[in-house]
Write a protein that holds these residues in place. Structure first.
Motif, mmCIF file in Angstrom:
data_model
loop_
_atom_site.group_PDB
_atom_site.id
_atom_site.type_symbol
_atom_site.label_atom_id
_atom_site.label_comp_id
_atom_site.label_asym_id
_atom_site.label_seq_id
_atom_site.Cartn_x
_atom_site.Cartn_y
_atom_site.Cartn_z
ATOM 1 N N VAL A 1 0.819 -1.063 0.005
ATOM 2 C CA VAL A 1 0.179 0.027 0.018
ATOM 3 C C VAL A 1 0.802 1.221 -0.096
ATOM 4 O O VAL A 1 1.881 1.336 0.487
ATOM 5 N N ALA A 2 0.458 2.165 -0.775
ATOM 6 C CA ALA A 2 1.307 3.517 -0.668
ATOM 7 C C ALA A 2 -0.085 4.674 -0.427
ATOM 8 O O ALA A 2 -1.064 4.377 -0.635
ATOM 9 N N VAL A 3 0.443 5.605 0.490
ATOM 10 C CA VAL A 3 -0.677 6.609 0.625
ATOM 11 C C VAL A 3 -0.278 7.916 0.212
ATOM 12 O O VAL A 3 0.802 8.415 -0.013
ATOM 13 N N THR A 4 -1.368 8.710 -0.416
ATOM 14 C CA THR A 4 -1.281 9.908 -1.074
ATOM 15 C C THR A 4 -2.035 10.735 -0.406
ATOM 16 O O THR A 4 -3.369 10.300 0.003
ATOM 17 N N VAL A 5 -1.859 12.069 -0.489
ATOM 18 C CA VAL A 5 -2.863 13.273 0.056
ATOM 19 C C VAL A 5 -2.896 14.336 -1.052
ATOM 20 O O VAL A 5 -1.962 14.848 -1.269
ATOM 21 N N ASP A 6 -4.393 14.493 -1.498
ATOM 22 C CA ASP A 6 -4.316 15.529 -2.564
ATOM 23 C C ASP A 6 -4.817 16.871 -2.115
ATOM 24 O O ASP A 6 -5.071 17.217 -0.997
ATOM 25 N N ASP A 7 -4.239 18.010 -3.002
ATOM 26 C CA ASP A 7 -4.779 19.289 -3.015
ATOM 27 C C ASP A 7 -3.655 20.068 -2.107
ATOM 28 O O ASP A 7 -3.253 21.305 -2.626
ATOM 29 N N GLY A 8 -3.287 19.738 -0.985
ATOM 30 C CA GLY A 8 -2.400 20.580 -0.096
ATOM 31 C C GLY A 8 -2.830 21.652 0.769
ATOM 32 O O GLY A 8 -2.277 22.645 0.622
ATOM 33 N N TYR A 9 -3.696 21.140 1.302
ATOM 34 C CA TYR A 9 -4.523 22.073 2.361
ATOM 35 C C TYR A 9 -3.481 22.018 3.547
ATOM 36 O O TYR A 9 -2.469 21.227 3.895
ATOM 37 N N ARG A 10 -3.423 23.058 4.304
ATOM 38 C CA ARG A 10 -2.781 23.715 5.526
ATOM 39 C C ARG A 10 -2.725 22.296 6.584
ATOM 40 O O ARG A 10 -1.831 22.172 7.137
ATOM 41 N N GLU A 11 -3.969 21.951 6.842
ATOM 42 C CA GLU A 11 -3.881 20.900 7.994
ATOM 43 C C GLU A 11 -2.977 19.743 7.583
ATOM 44 O O GLU A 11 -3.030 18.692 8.388
ATOM 45 N N VAL A 12 -2.691 19.341 6.217
ATOM 46 C CA VAL A 12 -1.713 18.188 5.857
ATOM 47 C C VAL A 12 -0.514 18.353 6.645
ATOM 48 O O VAL A 12 0.141 17.457 7.223
ATOM 49 N N PHE A 13 0.079 19.675 6.713
ATOM 50 C CA PHE A 13 1.194 19.929 7.666
ATOM 51 C C PHE A 13 1.032 19.934 9.084
ATOM 52 O O PHE A 13 1.747 19.180 9.696
ATOM 53 N N THR A 14 -0.208 20.579 9.436
ATOM 54 C CA THR A 14 -0.322 20.637 10.878
ATOM 55 C C THR A 14 -0.766 19.493 11.730
ATOM 56 O O THR A 14 -0.592 19.075 12.878
ATOM 57 N N LEU A 15 -1.826 18.790 10.946
ATOM 58 C CA LEU A 15 -2.535 17.572 11.611
ATOM 59 C C LEU A 15 -1.856 16.277 10.996
ATOM 60 O O LEU A 15 -1.572 15.224 11.909
ATOM 61 N N ALA A 16 -2.023 15.975 9.577
ATOM 62 C CA ALA A 16 -1.798 14.918 8.983
ATOM 63 C C ALA A 16 -0.099 14.451 9.044
ATOM 64 O O ALA A 16 0.243 13.053 9.450
ATOM 65 N N ALA A 17 0.624 15.308 8.750
ATOM 66 C CA ALA A 17 2.189 14.835 8.771
ATOM 67 C C ALA A 17 2.727 14.460 9.963
ATOM 68 O O ALA A 17 3.499 13.411 10.023
ATOM 69 N N PRO A 18 2.354 14.974 11.231
ATOM 70 C CA PRO A 18 2.955 14.390 12.504
ATOM 71 C C PRO A 18 2.485 13.033 12.609
ATOM 72 O O PRO A 18 3.003 12.320 13.109
ATOM 73 N N VAL A 19 1.131 12.545 12.173
ATOM 74 C CA VAL A 19 0.684 11.127 12.075
ATOM 75 C C VAL A 19 1.341 10.306 11.226
ATOM 76 O O VAL A 19 1.937 9.144 11.838
ATOM 77 N N LEU A 20 1.575 10.866 10.196
ATOM 78 C CA LEU A 20 2.745 9.896 9.059
ATOM 79 C C LEU A 20 3.927 9.794 9.429
ATOM 80 O O LEU A 20 4.304 8.549 9.579
ATOM 81 N N GLN A 21 4.350 10.761 10.246
ATOM 82 C CA GLN A 21 5.761 10.716 10.799
ATOM 83 C C GLN A 21 5.928 9.518 11.946
ATOM 84 O O GLN A 21 6.684 8.795 12.054
ATOM 85 N N ARG A 22 4.774 9.527 12.805
ATOM 86 C CA ARG A 22 4.611 8.789 13.945
ATOM 87 C C ARG A 22 4.466 7.464 13.564
ATOM 88 O O ARG A 22 5.426 6.519 14.229
ATOM 89 N N TYR A 23 4.108 7.047 12.403
ATOM 90 C CA TYR A 23 3.924 5.638 12.083
ATOM 91 C C TYR A 23 4.951 5.496 10.803
ATOM 92 O O TYR A 23 4.614 4.282 10.255
ATOM 93 N N GLY A 24 5.646 6.093 10.413
ATOM 94 C CA GLY A 24 6.815 5.760 9.719
ATOM 95 C C GLY A 24 6.183 5.647 7.919
ATOM 96 O O GLY A 24 6.534 4.904 7.397
ATOM 97 N N VAL A 25 4.955 6.643 7.865
ATOM 98 C CA VAL A 25 4.408 6.406 6.516
ATOM 99 C C VAL A 25 4.823 7.256 5.535
ATOM 100 O O VAL A 25 4.852 8.504 5.617
ATOM 101 N N PRO A 26 5.780 6.773 4.311
ATOM 102 C CA PRO A 26 6.258 7.654 3.335
ATOM 103 C C PRO A 26 5.393 8.299 2.353
ATOM 104 O O PRO A 26 5.453 7.930 1.215
#
Ligand SMILES: [Zn+2]
Length: 346
Positions: free
Chosen positions: A87-112
Motif C-alpha cells: 500500500v502507498a498513501v497519497t494526500v491531494d490538494d495541499g491544504y494547511r492541515e496536511v502539514f499541521t495535523l496529518a504529517a505528524p501522524v504519518l511521521q509517527r507511523y513512518g508512512v512515506p
C-alpha cells in the motif's frame, strides 16, 4: 449510509472479514490510498477525516499491510513485481492541515506519503473553484432563491439543511461538466443570488500549505507531486492550456523545492475527467507515474500514467479497513451486476 449497513461493516471488521478479503483480493494488487482533508483541534475542514480516525487508520495500515512510498511501488510495478498487501498513501490538494495535523501522524507511523499539490493554490494566487463552490453553499441563506444563468431562471430550495447539501452537490456535479468560463459565470450568478461575497484569499478552513512547509516535509523524506496549477477538470481544458497546467505545476514545485517531481494526480480523477490527450500531455511532461481516482488496485499491466486509487472514507476505522481490503469494490461490482438486467430491460 444507513445504520444497518454501518453495523454490518463494523461486524465485518470485528470478525476479521476484511482480513480474509485482504488475503483474497490484495495479494496481487498494489493499493494506492487517496486522502484529502482532515479535521481536529479546530483546524482543517469539519467534513475532513477526524485526525484521530486517521491515526487509527495509519496504525491499522502499518500493522496489516506493507506500506511503501509511491516511488517504490511504481518502481516495483515497472519491474513486473507485486509484493502482497503493498500500500502507498497519497494526500491531494495541499491544504494547511496536511502539514499541521496529518504529517505528524504519518511521521509517527513512518508512512512515506506523497502529497499532490495545486501550484497556484500554494502560491496564494487562487483557491480551488470547488472550494469557492462549497463556501458559497455553506454561507447561503436558509431560503428559496431564484437566479438567472444564460437566459434561464433556476430555483434553489435551501430552507432545510438536507436541501442545502443536496443542492450544493447537484450544482457542483453540473458545474464539473461546464467549460471554465461558463462554470465561473454560473457560480457568480448563484453567489449574487445568495448575497454571498467570495473572499479573494481563502478563509481559515480553505488555506493551503506554504512552500516553506512543503520544503520541510520534503526534507523529512515525504514526496511532493503535481496536481496542476489551478485544478481544472482536464477533459474540459483547451489543448493549448494543458501544457500550462501539467508542466507548469511541475516547474513551480521544482523551482521552490529544488527536487525533481516524478508523480502527477489528475484533478477529480474519474475516467470522464481526463482523456487520451491528457495522458499524452502527462507523458510529454516527463512524469514517471500518474494517479486517478478510478477505484481499484494496481498490477504490472495497469498503465503507469493511469494508476488506480482507493479513496479513503472519513467515517471510521471499520469503513477504512473495508475500503482498503477491496470490500467496497466487490460490493460495487455486485451492485452493478444486480442493476444490469434492469438497465438492459429499460
Ligand atoms: Zn484535487
Amino acid at each position: 449510509m444507513s445504520a444497518f449497513k454501518l453495523a454490518a461493516l463494523r461486524l465485518g471488521f470485528r470478525v476479521g472479514l476484511f482480513r480474509l478479503l485482504q488475503h483474497a483480493v490484495r495479494r496481487r494488487q498494489a493499493v494506492i490510498l487517496a486522502f484529502h482533508r482532515f479535521s481536529g483541534s479546530g483546524e482543517g475542514h469539519p467534513q475532513g477525516m477526524p485526525i484521530q480516525t486517521f491515526a487509527e487508520a495509519m496504525e491499522y495500515l502499518t500493522r496489516h499491510y506493507r506500506v511503501v512510498s509511491l516511488r517504490t511501488m511504481t518502481d516495483e510495478l515497472g519491474r513486473g513485481v507485486v509484493r502482497p498487501y503493498t500500500v502507498a498513501v497519497t494526500v491531494d490538494d495541499g491544504y494547511r492541515e496536511v502539514f499541521t495535523l496529518a504529517a505528524p501522524v504519518l511521521q509517527r507511523y513512518g508512512v512515506p506519503a506523497s502529497f499532490f499539490v495545486i501550484g497556484d493554490f500554494v502560491e496564494g494566487r487562487l483557491w480551488p473553484w470547488t472550494d469557492r463552490w462549497a463556501f458559497v453553499f455553506e454561507h447561503a441563506p436558509r431560503a428559496r432563491v431564484a437566479f438567472r444563468h444564460r437566459g434561464a431562471i433556476h430555483v434553489l430550495e435551501m430552507r432545510e439543511e438536507k436541501n442545502r447539501c443536496h443542492a450544493g452537490e447537484q450544482w457542483l456535479d453540473a458545474a464539473k461538466r461546464l467549460a471554465v468560463a461558463e462554470r465561473d459565470e454560473l457560480l457568480a450568478a448563484i453567489a449574487e443570488a445568495f448575497g454571498v461575497d467570495i473572499p479573494v484569499i481563502p478563509p481559515g478552513a480553505y488555506r493551503p500549505m506554504t512552500w516553506a512547509q512543503l520544503r520541510a516535509l520534503a526534507a523529512e523524506g515525504f514526496d511532493v507531486g503535481a496536481h496542476t496549477r489551478t485544478h481544472p477538470i482536464l477533459s474540459r481544458v483547451a489543448p493549448e492550456r494543458l501544457r500550462v497546467e501539467i508542466n507548469g505545476c511541475r516547474e513551480q514545485i521544482e523551482r521552490e523545492l529544488g527536487l525533481p517531481v516524478r508523480h502527477f494526480a489528475y484533478p477529480n480523477g474519474r475516467r470522464e475527467d481526463y482523456t487520451a490527450e491528457t495522458v499524452a500531455a502527462v507523458a510529454r511532461a516527463g512524469y514517471v507515474a500518474a494517479v486517478t481516482t478510478v477505484a481499484g488496485g494496481n498490477m504490472p499491466s495497469t498503465p503507469s500514467l493511469e494508476l488506480r486509487r482507493v479513496v479513503a472514507r472519513p467515517e471510521d476505522l471499520a469503513r477504512f479497513a473495508g475500503s482498503v481490503s477491496g470490500f467496497d469494490e466487490i460490493r460495487a461490482r455486485v451492485k452493478r451486476r444486480a442493476l444490469a438486467p434492469a438497465v438492459r430491460g429499460g
